[in-house]
Design a protein around this motif. Structure first.
Motif, PDB file in Angstrom:
ATOM      1  N   THR A   1     -10.508   3.744  10.091  1.00 62.82           N
ATOM      2  CA  THR A   1      -9.359   3.553   9.203  1.00 62.82           C
ATOM      3  C   THR A   1      -8.929   4.936   8.752  1.00 62.82           C
TER       4      THR A   1
ATOM      5  N   LEU B   1       0.843  -1.189   0.000  1.00 62.49           N
ATOM      6  CA  LEU B   1       0.000   0.000   0.000  1.00 62.49           C
ATOM      7  C   LEU B   1       0.884   1.247   0.000  1.00 62.49           C
ATOM      8  N   ARG B   2       0.623   2.164  -0.926  1.00 60.27           N
ATOM      9  CA  ARG B   2       1.382   3.416  -0.977  1.00 60.27           C
ATOM     10  C   ARG B   2       0.614   4.533  -0.271  1.00 60.27           C
ATOM     11  N   TRP B   3      -0.642   4.695  -0.630  1.00 57.91           N
ATOM     12  CA  TRP B   3      -1.515   5.646   0.060  1.00 57.91           C
ATOM     13  C   TRP B   3      -2.948   5.159  -0.078  1.00 57.91           C
ATOM     14  N   SER B   4      -3.815   5.694   0.748  1.00 61.51           N
ATOM     15  CA  SER B   4      -5.212   5.273   0.714  1.00 61.51           C
ATOM     16  C   SER B   4      -6.081   6.418   1.207  1.00 61.51           C
TER      17      SER B   4
ATOM     18  N   GLY C   1      -6.069   6.075   6.714  1.00 63.09           N
ATOM     19  CA  GLY C   1      -4.914   5.995   5.830  1.00 63.09           C
ATOM     20  C   GLY C   1      -3.969   4.880   6.238  1.00 63.09           C
ATOM     21  N   ASN C   2      -2.689   5.068   5.943  1.00 63.67           N
ATOM     22  CA  ASN C   2      -1.700   4.025   6.211  1.00 63.67           C
ATOM     23  C   ASN C   2      -0.361   4.661   6.524  1.00 63.67           C
ATOM     24  N   ASP C   3       0.543   3.854   7.071  1.00 60.62           N
ATOM     25  CA  ASP C   3       1.870   4.373   7.385  1.00 60.62           C
ATOM     26  C   ASP C   3       2.815   4.145   6.211  1.00 60.62           C
ATOM     27  N   ALA C   4       4.074   4.558   6.407  1.00 60.32           N
ATOM     28  CA  ALA C   4       5.034   4.505   5.311  1.00 60.32           C
ATOM     29  C   ALA C   4       5.369   3.076   4.904  1.00 60.32           C
ATOM     30  N   LEU C   5       5.082   2.114   5.784  1.00 63.48           N
ATOM     31  CA  LEU C   5       5.333   0.715   5.447  1.00 63.48           C
ATOM     32  C   LEU C   5       4.120   0.069   4.776  1.00 63.48           C
ATOM     33  N   GLY C   6       3.086   0.853   4.514  1.00 65.57           N
ATOM     34  CA  GLY C   6       1.922   0.305   3.840  1.00 65.57           C
ATOM     35  C   GLY C   6       0.949  -0.389   4.773  1.00 65.57           C
ATOM     36  N   ARG C   7       1.114  -0.193   6.090  1.00 67.00           N
ATOM     37  CA  ARG C   7       0.176  -0.797   7.036  1.00 67.00           C
ATOM     38  C   ARG C   7      -0.968   0.167   7.280  1.00 67.00           C
ATOM     39  N   LEU C   8      -2.195  -0.344   7.227  1.00 69.57           N
ATOM     40  CA  LEU C   8      -3.362   0.500   7.472  1.00 69.57           C
ATOM     41  C   LEU C   8      -3.321   1.031   8.903  1.00 69.57           C
TER      42      LEU C   8
ATOM     43  N   LEU D   1     -10.236   7.306   2.443  1.00 71.85           N
ATOM     44  CA  LEU D   1     -11.657   7.020   2.638  1.00 71.85           C
ATOM     45  C   LEU D   1     -12.492   8.225   2.195  1.00 71.85           C
TER      46      LEU D   1
END
Lengths: 430, 430
Positions: free
Chosen positions: B361, A214-217, B363-370, A219
């Motif tokens: 939820t 995942l790079r960015w997300s 977004g996510n962190d720089a490691l791609g973890r939600l 909602l």
């Protein structure tokens, strides 16, 4: 469209049916347990149960779902970067994603829970018991999938990169966060229940473990467009109706002209025929400033009245604006810098976009201002004609720009729909 | 409850009716145009249209709404810090907030749009045309409202600070972000449509301009509890049903014992009788790690089976767990470190909480973890007996803690409901 002949159930509840075939050892570590393909896998492609919160749309078809599909209420959008350098891993990922998307949109679990008591469950479980909720999952390919920043061919696909698939230019006043922009792959999950959309992105992210991250997300909590004449026009966080003049699914001639990539559009990228381009822009709204602006000023900048959404030149919401009409002192009723005027096809060589954006709110800053705005999504046949010229002009002239900041940007090529037994983007790899 | 005698409409659409009385010049600058009080203001207090997405709950009553109200689907929670030092500004804010909350929960606009064309609109507009969507707005007072960090009396309220209203202690493994914790005031907006909940927080924030500023805020996309026996139990992001054993609105004896502050609970804080305490905890879940854990391990840590939510000692979802029952090798079927065992009233001096949390939820962190988890909300009669001992034990012993991080914390005293013509917390200032 689906070849399923049986009428679908009106409401499908998420069940742990037997899974689909795994796509290779590269993905097994993600908890995807392969090798349990059964005839039931084809359930995923049943025809839609049409309307309502419990409705299911088919995943397979001529076009990907989630484009002309009546805009659902909620969004979870995600961009991924590939962590593998092997083309076969990429193909395996697209194969697994395709099968998982078909299952989830039909309201089924990913894989099978019952047989894996000493393994991690195939499906993360938070959507168990929820109806399909009109979930659609739409995949796209970013320019970086074809060539890296140094122009090197990453997966042997460079010769087939569409000419229109290049990073969007820097527009005046852009203030982009690179960490929330671009990406090799994108997933747009839309559903009427956000838990169903989040579940989809989470499970696709999990299936990608070891192949893509995942790079960015983002909602989105409320749709800001209608893609069908049967839908009422929703409102953005400026309080105005948004998307009144949107391209609609019912206007198939306009879709052919403005939305779908034609077979002759780009001979080197014939694999994209029947697909489209997805423009994503995270547009922050300085709503606290907007909220201190008079209603008169707000309506002048938008070009419509707030309550009904009628153009200021008169009529009702769906009346065509009359840009020649003048009021006091000979000024045009539709101001020269009004958003509606600048976005109108008559001011843009006749081009139209299919917009599919969502309102977002992501907490607040240290000064107590909400981090809120519009996650703009538009589908177009060619961004070089259908988005870049308009955005260049609007970023300079649109009076609303005083209240907007474009904070992130991405462009993806959206392949046509997959056939049962095939995978998304298959023609690209043929 | 409301004294309105007419039956309510089944579905109320947001309309720009004439507004309510302003609460003082201090707040006028926020765009709240005062002085337009009319008989129609009492419309806001009409009886509920009961059920369904279009339903409206009355704001006024013995208790605040949003506590035993059947948990709505979406949440926008906000904490504010006062920027004024004047007690009359605080009272004016609570007066304006009360009136605005009554209007918004009834599906009405804040103020009146039609008469203010050259002023900013009273209402920001994004909920125009949307039904009330079962909106509730619940207000609370943090410890810092009574005394600042140096213990100084801020608004002449220190003598009436409830003994139980102190910052929660540091629990083992807490990893708190102070910028997302605490606050002088809180607003919990719940609705079935997130646009309606966001609209409420935005407009209350706007009305507070010059008096209080948003400190932190949190969106929740899916409820993780039921507060009525008529509701199905939802799932958290671990994929398990959450809140099966929750206090329910129908159990009035338990509510009296565990939820509502009694008249004799704290003689110096009699103003809080009929109110409650709100515990908020932002609990991040390391879902990527959880997702790699076997179903057996997951169920053991929770103490229930994933699909039905039945205790591992047997039965169905609502069966009482049997903590004495043992399985192979004499081990208890309900593991000693299982979440359900540690949270059970039998292990906690019989106390119960009314939980009202939401999945989030962000977004996510720089490691791609939600960045995902549970925004935990619980209402209790006294946090010293009903939350602190349990959380102290659970933070040490709960096997789930390996997959959780408490990132933010807050405690608020939630006053009883307001009467028509009065305001939230009025007895505190009497």
């Amino acid at each position: 469209m689906s070849a399923a002949s049986e009428p679908p159930p009106r409401s499908v509840s998420r069940r742990g049916l037997l899974g689909f075939a795994g796509a290779g050892a590269a993905l097994t570590a993600a908890g995807f347990v392969g090798g349990r393909a059964t005839a039931e896998a084809s359930e995923a492609s049943q025809a839609p149960s049409a309307e309502g919160a419990a409705g299911a749309y088919p995943f397979y078809g001529e076009h990907q779902p989630g484009i002309v599909t009546p805009a659902q209420d909620r969004l979870h959008f995600a961009a991924f970067d590939l962590t593998t350098t092997a083309r076969e891993d990429l193909v395996a990922l697209l194969t697994v994603w395709t099968a998982a998307a078909a299952r989830m949109t039909a309201g089924q679990l990913v894989g099978d829970e019952a047989t894996a008591y000493d393994s991690p469950p195939d499906d993360t479980g938070e959507a168990i018991g929820l109806p399909p909720s009109r979930l659609t999952i739409t995949f796209g390919f970013g320019p970086s999938l074809f060539r890296d920043a140094q122009g090197r061919d990453r997966f042997g696909l460079a010769a087939r990169q569409p000419k229109a698939l290049a990073r969007l230019p820097h527009f005046p006043a852009d203030n982009l966060d690179p960490a929330r922009s671009d990406g090799d792959l994108c997933v747009q999950a839309c559903a009427d229940d956000p838990q169903v959309a989040v579940h989809a992105v989470r499970n696709l992210s999990r299936l990608a473990f070891g192949t893509a991250a995942l790079r960015w997300s983002q909602l989105g909590f409320g749709r800001t467009s209608s893609t069908s004449t049967a839908q009422a026009t929703p409102r953005n966080l400026f309080g105005f109706k948004d998307g009144t003049a949107n391209l609609k699914a019912e206007d198939s001639a306009a879709l052919t002209e403005h939305l779908w990539v034609g077979a002759q559009d780009d001979p080197a990228a014939g694999w994209l025929a029947g697909g489209s381009y997805l423009v994503a822009r995270r547009i922050a709204m300085t709503i606290e400033t907007w909220d201190r602006t008079s209603l008169r000023e707000q309506e002048t900048l938008v070009g419509r009245d707030r309550r009904e959404g009628a153009p200021l030149s008169g009529g009702t919401e769906f009346s065509e604006p009359d840009f020649a009409l003048t009021g006091r002192e000979g000024k045009p009723l539709m101001a020269l810098n009004s958003h509606v005027r600048l976005a109108h096809p008559s001011q843009n060589d006749g081009v139209q976009m299919l917009r599919r954006g969502y309102n977002y709110t992501d907490g607040n800053d240290a000064l107590g201002r909400l981090d809120a705005g519009l996650f703009f999504i538009a589908y177009v046949r060619d961004p070089r004609t259908h988005y870049i010229p308009m955005q260049t002009r609007m970023s300079r002239q649109d009076g609303l720009m005083e209240y907007l900041q474009h904070r992130a940007s991405a462009l993806f090529a959206v392949p046509p729909g997959a056939s049962e037994g095939g995978h998304i983007g298959q023609a690209l790899f043929a």
